[in-house]
Design a protein around this motif. Structure first.
Motif, short mmCIF file in Angstrom:
data_model
loop_
_atom_site.label_atom_id
_atom_site.label_comp_id
_atom_site.label_asym_id
_atom_site.label_seq_id
_atom_site.Cartn_x
_atom_site.Cartn_y
_atom_site.Cartn_z
N LEU A 1 0.57 -1.21 -0.23
CA LEU A 1 -0.05 0.21 -0.07
C LEU A 1 1.05 1.16 0.09
CD1 LEU A 1 -3.21 0.82 1.87
CD2 LEU A 1 -1.63 2.28 1.94
N HIS B 1 0.39 4.07 -2.89
CA HIS B 1 -0.60 5.31 -2.82
C HIS B 1 0.43 6.40 -2.93
CE1 HIS B 1 -4.07 3.35 -0.77
NE2 HIS B 1 -3.59 2.46 -1.73
N SER C 1 -4.45 7.71 -6.16
CA SER C 1 -4.31 7.61 -4.49
C SER C 1 -5.50 7.75 -3.98
CB SER C 1 -3.26 8.69 -4.23
OG SER C 1 -2.08 8.41 -4.94
N LEU D 1 -8.13 4.62 -4.44
CA LEU D 1 -7.32 3.64 -3.84
C LEU D 1 -7.59 3.61 -2.47
CD1 LEU D 1 -4.30 3.11 -5.95
CD2 LEU D 1 -6.27 1.66 -6.13
N SER D 2 -7.02 4.71 -1.62
CA SER D 2 -7.30 4.78 -0.46
C SER D 2 -8.64 5.03 0.43
CB SER D 2 -6.33 5.98 0.35
OG SER D 2 -6.14 5.97 1.73
N LYS E 1 2.75 12.54 0.80
CA LYS E 1 1.98 11.54 0.28
C LYS E 1 2.37 10.03 0.99
CE LYS E 1 0.34 11.16 -3.90
NZ LYS E 1 0.36 10.68 -5.20
N ALA F 1 -0.36 7.83 3.17
CA ALA F 1 -0.37 6.40 2.81
C ALA F 1 -0.22 5.57 4.09
CB ALA F 1 0.53 6.19 1.83
N THR G 1 -3.29 5.50 6.13
CA THR G 1 -4.36 4.55 5.86
C THR G 1 -4.16 3.22 6.50
OG1 THR G 1 -4.52 5.81 3.63
CG2 THR G 1 -5.33 3.38 3.66
N PHE H 1 -5.65 13.20 0.15
CA PHE H 1 -4.55 12.75 -1.16
C PHE H 1 -4.74 14.09 -2.26
CE2 PHE H 1 -3.81 8.69 0.41
CZ PHE H 1 -2.32 8.46 0.02
#
Length: 503
Positions: free
Chosen positions: A231, A235, A243, A246-247, A299, A303, A306, A347
């Motif tokens: 991950l 991400h 991103s 996805l998150s 970022k 990530a 998350t 994000f």
């Protein structure tokens, strides 16, 4: 509006049709498809939610052929809530990407491929949220994963390529584990329909092994520690909009399906597994937060956050096993919804900064603060939800979970929730402090260096998109009555068995 089970089919079909239309390499194709797909999807999802409130839990037989011969789309409050949030968040991200300078700089062929894959992820997730068939779940989950892998590779440099390959390899492992488990379940029950599977599942070794394989496969998709290693690089390397989705929602798919299986076919299997899932979730909260605190790129920080926030969701299982059914159910899923909005906003805000400054290192945040007040405001509001500060949706969700833990005497889970909030405050404060506290190297009142030359300014629409999602994560703390009532429709009444003595 007429309540009809057909709304769910429309909600799934719209993004899939948009994926096909996006293959046309016209100059205005992306804009035209978005103008048609976004209102159509939002309207269909309003119809789905309305139908759930009017009719309750219902099934829509695809093509008129329902289970066990055909396929049923299963819609309850949980499915409707995730489906509606998917449409809303994906719509805002789509608007952001339409004006994103990096997306506009793509060649017509790559841009066409990007948009087709984007809508494919959207449509696959929509189909997965309402699927009542274990094999169709596999198909839709893999469509979302494979499309997501390619979208990650649209990021800059070889880092994005390696990240997408790691995502592909671990995603393939998760898919293989899942489908082997489903094969065992089919051999034991003679059906792929989850409702029928729950009625027919036996008590021998095959269902236990199948449950283990399915759980491991879905844990990979959910990035549950220790199966989370794909991950952070994926991400952090993907384009901002990728991103965000996805998150916000792709990793939630693993958790969502875990709930479907363990509150359905697996509910009467070994109760100790529920505690194990909670322990892994607690480890994820602490580990993900500590890793986020150590990051030097914005970022990457988001990530790893998350990873931590996903861990909270798995506290649902031990809390329900301990007797906190309704509060834990509402709290965990409301946290998933609130986190989805907050993480998408974070994000997008980070992507705005990276596009404009060419760098997302935290050491450069002070310079970004002088050009991106609204983007950093969006990050701060999203951070309030991640920390669980009132009056955000994250606060309400964590309050429900803490209350569930305390009321049932499971204080250790409450301690995890509180500790996670404190750790989240540390990594969010790192960004806020660097952004708004004057650097010692600059005199007070300095306007800082200009934006680096050669980089395109971020359109106001992209900035407002991030701010809108951040505000949504806060508004969920106020406008909670209807979403919470929706989540209760079709809430499973079954309770898992107690762990066997000595285990």
């Amino acid at each position: 509006m007429v309540a009809s089970t057909a709304w769910v089919a429309i909600a799934v079909a719209v993004p899939l049709l948009a994926a096909l239309a996006s293959l046309w390499q016209g100059r205005w194709t992306a804009l035209i498809v978005a103008v048609l797909a976004i209102p159509g999807s939002l309207l269909a999802n309003v119809g789905v939610v309305w139908t759930v409130f009017e009719l309750g839990v219902h099934r829509h037989p695809v093509g008129g052929w329902g289970a066990p011969l055909g396929i049923d789309l299963h819609v309850d409050g949980l499915a409707a809530a995730f489906l509606a949030l998917l449409a809303l968040i994906a719509a805002v991200i789509t608007v952001h990407m339409l004006v994103d300078p990096d997306m506009r700089a793509l060649s017509p062929r790559r841009r066409s491929l990007f948009w087709s894959l984007w809508y494919l992820v959207w449509g696959a997730l929509a189909a997965m949220f309402v699927s009542g068939d274990a094999f169709n779940i596999y198909v839709t989950l893999e469509l979302a994963t494979l499309a997501g892998v390619i979208l990650v590779s649209f990021g800059h440099g070889t880092t994005a390529l390696f990240a997408s390959m790691r995502y592909l390899l671990l995603g393939t492992f998760g898919a293989l584990s899942y489908v082997l488990g489903v094969a065992l379940l089919y051999g034991d029950t003679g059906t792929l329909d989850l409702a029928l599977m729950a009625e027919r599942i036996g008590s021998g070794a095959a269902p236990v092994v199948a449950a283990g394989l399915v759980t491991v496969g879905l844990a990979v998709k959910a990035a549950l520690v220790p199966l989370h290693v794909w991950l952070p690089p994926a991400h952090a390397s993907a384009p901002a909009g990728v991103s965000a989705i996805l998150s916000a929602l792709v990793v939630k798919a693993g958790f969502y399906l875990m709930v479907r299986f363990w509150f359905g076919p697996f509910v009467q299997l070994d109760g100790a597994t529920w505690t194990v899932l909670g322990i892994l979730g607690a480890v994820g909260v602490v580990w993900g937060s500590l890793c986020a605190i150590r990051q030097e790129r914005l970022k990457l920080l988001i990530a790893y956050s998350t990873v931590a926030q996903v861990g909270y969701l798995f506290l649902l299982f031990p809390l329900v096993a301990g007797g906190a059914h309704a509060a834990a159910w509402s709290g965990a899923h409301y946290l998933a919804l609130s986190h989805a909005a907050a993480k998408a906003a974070a994000f997008l805000a980070a992507g705005n900064i990276l596009t404009s400054q060419g760098d997302d290192r935290l050491s450069m945040i002070a310079r970004a603060a002088r050009h991106h007040h609204l983007s950093l405001l969006a990050f701060g509001l999203a951070g309030a939800t991640l920390m669980g500060l009132p009056p955000s949706g994250g606060f309400l969700a964590k309050w429900l979970l803490v209350t569930a833990a305390v009321d049932t005497g499971q204080w250790w889970w409450a301690a995890v929730l509180i500790a996670g909030g404190i750790l989240a405050a540390i990594y969010v404060y790192r960004v806020v402090r660097l952004a708004y506290v004057t650097s010692p190297a600059e005199p007070p009142g300095s306007t800082g260096p200009p934006r680096p030359p050669g980089l395109l300014p971020v359109p106001m629409v992209a900035i407002l998109a991030a701010l809108a999602l951040a505000l949504l994560s806060v508004v969920l703390g106020f406008a909670s009555a209807m979403p919470l009532r929706l989540l209760e429709i079709g809430m499973p009444a079954v309770v898992p068995p107690e762990p066997e003595p000595g285990r």
